[in-house]
Design an enzyme around this catalytic site. Structure first.
Site, PDB file in Angstrom:
ATOM      1  N   SER A 116     -43.245 -51.308   2.609  1.00  0.00           N
ATOM      2  CA  SER A 116     -44.596 -51.085   2.097  1.00  0.00           C
ATOM      3  C   SER A 116     -44.641 -50.141   0.899  1.00  0.00           C
ATOM      4  O   SER A 116     -44.021 -50.411  -0.116  1.00  0.00           O
ATOM      5  CB  SER A 116     -45.472 -50.589   3.235  1.00  0.00           C
ATOM      6  OG  SER A 116     -46.797 -50.540   2.839  1.00  0.00           O
ATOM      7  N   HIS A 117     -45.318 -49.024   1.065  1.00  0.00           N
ATOM      8  CA  HIS A 117     -45.537 -48.094  -0.042  1.00  0.00           C
ATOM      9  C   HIS A 117     -44.362 -47.140  -0.229  1.00  0.00           C
ATOM     10  O   HIS A 117     -44.381 -46.316  -1.143  1.00  0.00           O
ATOM     11  CB  HIS A 117     -46.813 -47.297   0.231  1.00  0.00           C
ATOM     12  CG  HIS A 117     -46.766 -46.650   1.585  1.00  0.00           C
ATOM     13  ND1 HIS A 117     -46.907 -47.384   2.740  1.00  0.00           N
ATOM     14  CD2 HIS A 117     -46.515 -45.388   1.953  1.00  0.00           C
ATOM     15  CE1 HIS A 117     -46.765 -46.563   3.779  1.00  0.00           C
ATOM     16  NE2 HIS A 117     -46.528 -45.354   3.330  1.00  0.00           N
ATOM     17  N   ASP A 280     -50.208 -51.747  -3.201  1.00  0.00           N
ATOM     18  CA  ASP A 280     -48.926 -51.117  -2.872  1.00  0.00           C
ATOM     19  C   ASP A 280     -47.775 -52.126  -2.907  1.00  0.00           C
ATOM     20  O   ASP A 280     -47.958 -53.289  -3.284  1.00  0.00           O
ATOM     21  CB  ASP A 280     -49.003 -50.413  -1.510  1.00  0.00           C
ATOM     22  CG  ASP A 280     -49.027 -51.392  -0.342  1.00  0.00           C
ATOM     23  OD1 ASP A 280     -49.473 -52.539  -0.549  1.00  0.00           O
ATOM     24  OD2 ASP A 280     -48.595 -51.024   0.761  1.00  0.00           O
ATOM     25  N   ASP A 282     -46.100 -53.999  -0.837  1.00  0.00           N
ATOM     26  CA  ASP A 282     -46.197 -55.305  -0.189  1.00  0.00           C
ATOM     27  C   ASP A 282     -47.588 -55.917  -0.282  1.00  0.00           C
ATOM     28  O   ASP A 282     -47.858 -56.945   0.355  1.00  0.00           O
ATOM     29  CB  ASP A 282     -45.743 -55.218   1.276  1.00  0.00           C
ATOM     30  CG  ASP A 282     -46.584 -54.263   2.102  1.00  0.00           C
ATOM     31  OD1 ASP A 282     -47.120 -53.296   1.524  1.00  0.00           O
ATOM     32  OD2 ASP A 282     -46.717 -54.481   3.313  1.00  0.00           O
ATOM     33  N   ASP A 284     -50.656 -54.914   0.675  1.00  0.00           N
ATOM     34  CA  ASP A 284     -51.714 -54.818   1.688  1.00  0.00           C
ATOM     35  C   ASP A 284     -52.635 -53.611   1.493  1.00  0.00           C
ATOM     36  O   ASP A 284     -53.680 -53.529   2.121  1.00  0.00           O
ATOM     37  CB  ASP A 284     -51.134 -54.874   3.117  1.00  0.00           C
ATOM     38  CG  ASP A 284     -50.101 -53.803   3.392  1.00  0.00           C
ATOM     39  OD1 ASP A 284     -49.809 -52.996   2.486  1.00  0.00           O
ATOM     40  OD2 ASP A 284     -49.569 -53.782   4.524  1.00  0.00           O
ATOM     41  N   ARG A 285     -52.241 -52.670   0.626  1.00  0.00           N
ATOM     42  CA  ARG A 285     -53.124 -51.517   0.386  1.00  0.00           C
ATOM     43  C   ARG A 285     -53.846 -51.666  -0.944  1.00  0.00           C
ATOM     44  O   ARG A 285     -53.392 -52.399  -1.826  1.00  0.00           O
ATOM     45  CB  ARG A 285     -52.315 -50.229   0.319  1.00  0.00           C
ATOM     46  CG  ARG A 285     -51.630 -49.880   1.587  1.00  0.00           C
ATOM     47  CD  ARG A 285     -50.968 -48.527   1.469  1.00  0.00           C
ATOM     48  NE  ARG A 285     -50.388 -48.162   2.741  1.00  0.00           N
ATOM     49  CZ  ARG A 285     -50.140 -46.926   3.118  1.00  0.00           C
ATOM     50  NH1 ARG A 285     -50.392 -45.922   2.298  1.00  0.00           N
ATOM     51  NH2 ARG A 285     -49.623 -46.674   4.302  1.00  0.00           N
ATOM     52  N   LYS A 380     -53.939 -56.123   6.575  1.00  0.00           N
ATOM     53  CA  LYS A 380     -54.791 -55.588   5.534  1.00  0.00           C
ATOM     54  C   LYS A 380     -54.433 -56.305   4.235  1.00  0.00           C
ATOM     55  O   LYS A 380     -53.339 -56.842   4.102  1.00  0.00           O
ATOM     56  CB  LYS A 380     -54.669 -54.075   5.429  1.00  0.00           C
ATOM     57  CG  LYS A 380     -53.269 -53.509   5.291  1.00  0.00           C
ATOM     58  CD  LYS A 380     -53.358 -51.991   5.402  1.00  0.00           C
ATOM     59  CE  LYS A 380     -52.015 -51.322   5.179  1.00  0.00           C
ATOM     60  NZ  LYS A 380     -51.230 -51.213   6.430  1.00  0.00           N
TER      61      LYS A 380
HETATM   62  C1  VG1 Z   1     -49.245 -45.161   7.556  1.00  0.00           C
HETATM   63  C2  VG1 Z   1     -50.752 -45.096   7.524  1.00  0.00           C
HETATM   64  C3  VG1 Z   1     -51.341 -46.159   8.435  1.00  0.00           C
HETATM   65  C4  VG1 Z   1     -50.813 -47.536   8.016  1.00  0.00           C
HETATM   66  C5  VG1 Z   1     -49.304 -47.528   7.994  1.00  0.00           C
HETATM   67  C6  VG1 Z   1     -48.731 -48.818   7.441  1.00  0.00           C
HETATM   68  O1  VG1 Z   1     -48.777 -44.895   8.863  1.00  0.00           O
HETATM   69  O2  VG1 Z   1     -51.203 -43.812   7.886  1.00  0.00           O
HETATM   70  O3  VG1 Z   1     -52.748 -46.103   8.368  1.00  0.00           O
HETATM   71  O4  VG1 Z   1     -51.249 -48.518   8.912  1.00  0.00           O
HETATM   72  O5  VG1 Z   1     -48.826 -46.460   7.163  1.00  0.00           O
HETATM   73  O6  VG1 Z   1     -49.218 -49.099   6.163  1.00  0.00           O
HETATM   74  P1  VG1 Z   1     -48.221 -43.446   9.314  1.00  0.00           P
HETATM   75  O7  VG1 Z   1     -47.768 -43.619  10.725  1.00  0.00           O
HETATM   76  O8  VG1 Z   1     -47.147 -43.076   8.353  1.00  0.00           O
HETATM   77  O9  VG1 Z   1     -49.384 -42.517   9.191  1.00  0.00           O
HETATM   78  V1  VG1 Z   1     -48.294 -50.031   5.069  1.00  0.00           V
HETATM   79  O10 VG1 Z   1     -49.136 -50.358   3.751  1.00  0.00           O
HETATM   80  O11 VG1 Z   1     -46.941 -49.170   5.206  1.00  0.00           O
HETATM   81  O12 VG1 Z   1     -47.900 -51.468   5.943  1.00  0.00           O
HETATM   82 CO    CO Z   2     -48.267 -51.817   2.614  1.00  0.00          CO
END
Ligand code: VG1
Ligand code: CO
Length: 545
Positions: A116-117, A280, A282, A284-285, A380
């Site tokens: 992801s990010h 982001d 992937d 989704d953000r 998302k």
């Molecule tokens: C973080 C965010 C959470 C989100 C997750 C995956 O998790 O706070 O809201 O669902 O990332 O997002 P954490 O446990 O680090 O707080 V993504 O865009 O990585 O799929």
């Molecule tokens: Co993501």
């Protein structure tokens, strides 16, 4: 088909969103294979399927190791007996696109390759996540079973077969399994076209409306070029950083004001476009910006819910319900109340929204971490949020800032911030949370920031659909005036520990307060309750969003 003997790794427990580790960890012999076989064993157990008539979707965000991991997974999936594998061209598929493909093509599930990010590269992060038949992340019962499976795994199945050419669409064979290389844009675009009034968005761009979209060198580049520039007629150059790179150009593909600095600078310049957005790694953000104006994810979710029925054909019949993760601001709750619908409060992580959407209890949902989405898929969806905002702007013909200010006038404003303390040592950070957890029963009545603590607990969630309970999902301290202090440790990091401290204060003041001033008493109270300085030697957060 061949069976390879292996021994377990003890660190393969999926976190908030799949398994994330340093890329080099994933590149160790058998590491990826063990996890993938554990997924297949678990899915076989849960679905009773031998896979012989099933389809699996595979794709990722294009980061380093995406291509190699895809080849490994295809061989293993074929050896495990899948009938058909759908893989994005060049192994690319955004997370919401994987969800769309699984749903539209009736697949059993999918493997998403992404952290992801988190940054990408040989010395950065990699990740893998399993999505189930509804297109959403596997629920906790499955991820926990996968973890158990990784602890006892002794063999995995694969094939001796050279890498497949995935650069062109078409159908290939991997022994008896059909491998279909698909255009990563098609299914996603079809879902999006069903929801939005493309004509009215085209009309917006045909006038002098200007937008800047930052794909952050990640997977949304091709989707944004196609949808915004080709289909909606936004001028060339609307999309910047639009080519997916294996290391995201060395940046964090995390669309917040710190990491999307280039976009923020453009939106704050004198000749700024009307609208700015980013997604982001992937896809989704999302980050939503107006001229000189940042829309917090909590406000964005609330505004989308407020306008969806009026501005977006896909929601013409109204919203069945809404949902937000617990730390997310309560702005959406007030919109839901006005609309006469329920707003559900879930733990952090998208996997908790799936049941609500499948049961028709919720249409839109979101998290404070720049994630917003709806029941059009089960992930998302960054570009979806961008198109929601474009629809609102096309209907209201008002600047972004005016839309949000009007929302504050009508509903009041939730001043909200998340303070991240990255790079804490694991043991003191865990002990710090445990100590505050122990103290929770003694907190009610304590004065904090001009109010008093009304209630303090460790958030626990019982899914209204399947009755499963998830405990220890974050410490919440609720004040008498409606303010909240929430803290939890991140479940997506790949090194040491990250503390997330979330603060919220609701005011009916037209929204004109200075956010730092409004929230300072809560931030200080949170740090003191945690004994952050004493236990972790830290005063200031690394990132504020
Ligand atoms: C973080 C965010 C959470 C989100 C997750 C995956 O998790 O706070 O809201 O669902 O990332 O997002 P954490 O446990 O680090 O707080 V993504 O865009 O990585 O799929
Ligand atoms: Co993501």
């Amino acid at each position: 088909m061949k069976t390879v003997q292996t021994t377990p790794f003890t660190d393969q427990r999926p976190g908030t969103s799949g398994l994330r580790k340093k890329t080099r960890v994933f590149m160790q012999p058998h590491y990826l294979e063990n996890f993938v076989q554990a997924v297949f064993n678990t899915v076989r157990e849960f679905t009773g399927s031998g896979f012989g008539s099933e389809t699996l979707v595979v794709g990722g965000d294009g980061r380093f190791y995406n291509r190699a991991a895809t080849q490994t997974i295809l061989r293993m999936a074929a050896a495990n007996g899948f009938r058909r594998l759908l893989v994005g061209r060049d192994s690319l598929l955004s997370t919401p696109a994987v969800s769309a493909v699984i749903r539209r093509r009736g697949a059993l599930g999918g493997l998403v390759l992404s952290a992801s990010h988190n940054p990408g590269g040989l010395d950065a992060d990699f990740g893998i996540k399993y999505n189930v038949r509804n297109g959403g992340p596997a629920p906790e019962a499955i991820t926990e079973r996968i973890y158990e499976e990784t602890l006892s795994i002794s063999e995995y199945r694969t094939l001796d077969h050279p890498d497949l050419h995935l650069e062109h669409e078409g159908t290939l064979l991997l022994e008896k399994t059909e491998v279909v290389v698909i255009d990563p844009l098609v299914d996603y675009t079809a879902v999006i076209e069903e929801l939005f009034a493309f004509e009215s968005l085209r009309a917006l761009f045909a006038e002098d409306f200007r937008m800047q979209f930052d794909a952050m060198n990640a997977v949304t580049g091709p989707y944004a070029h196609h949808i915004l520039e080709q289909l909606l007629g936004a001028p060339a150059g609307t999309v910047i950083n639009g080519t997916p790179l294996e290391d995201f150009g060395g940046h964090h593909p995390d669309p917040n004001q710190v990491n999307a600095a280039e976009l923020v600078a453009r939106m704050n310049a004198p000749d700024a476009p009307d609208f700015g957005a980013a997604c982001d790694g992937d896809g989704d953000r999302n980050l939503i910006l107006g001229r000189n104006f940042f829309v917090t994810p909590g406000d964005s979710l609330a505004v989308i819910a407020e306008y969806a029925g009026k501005c977006i054909p896909g929601y013409r019949n109204g919203l069945a319900g809404a949902a937000r993760s617990m730390p997310t601001s309560t702005a959406i709750d007030r919109v839901a109340e006005t609309l006469g619908i329920t707003c559900y409060e879930t733990p952090t992580g998208w996997k908790f929204f799936g049941n609500l959407m499948d049961a028709g209890l919720c249409t839109v949902c979101g998290e404070e971490s720049f994630g917003t989405g709806s029941n059009h898929v089960r992930e998302k969806d960054g570009l979806w949020a961008v198109l929601c905002w474009l629809s609102i702007l096309a209907t209201t013909r008002k600047p972004v800032a005016s839309v949000v200010r009007q929302h504050w006038e009508r509903f009041g404003r939730s001043y909200f911030q998340r303070h991240d303390y990255e790079g804490l040592e694991l043991t003191p950070a865990t002990q710090m949370i445990a100590a505050l957890r122990d103290k929770l029963p003694t907190l009610p009545g304590l004065p904090v920031g001009g109010s008093r603590i009304a209630h303090a607990d460790d958030f626990s969630y019982t899914d209204p659909v399947d009755g499963s309970t998830s405990t220890r999902q974050g410490l919440r301290i609720l004040l008498e005036d409606g303010s909240r202090i929430v803290c939890r440790l991140s479940g997506t990091g790949t090194e040491v520990a990250t503390l997330r401290l979330y603060v919220e204060r609701y005011r009916r003041d037209g929204g004109g307060g200075v956010i730092e001033e409004v929230l300072a008493p809560l931030v200080n109270a949170g740090r003191e309750l945690l004994e952050l300085r004493e236990r972790c030697g830290r005063e200031e957060p690394t990132v504020i969003t």
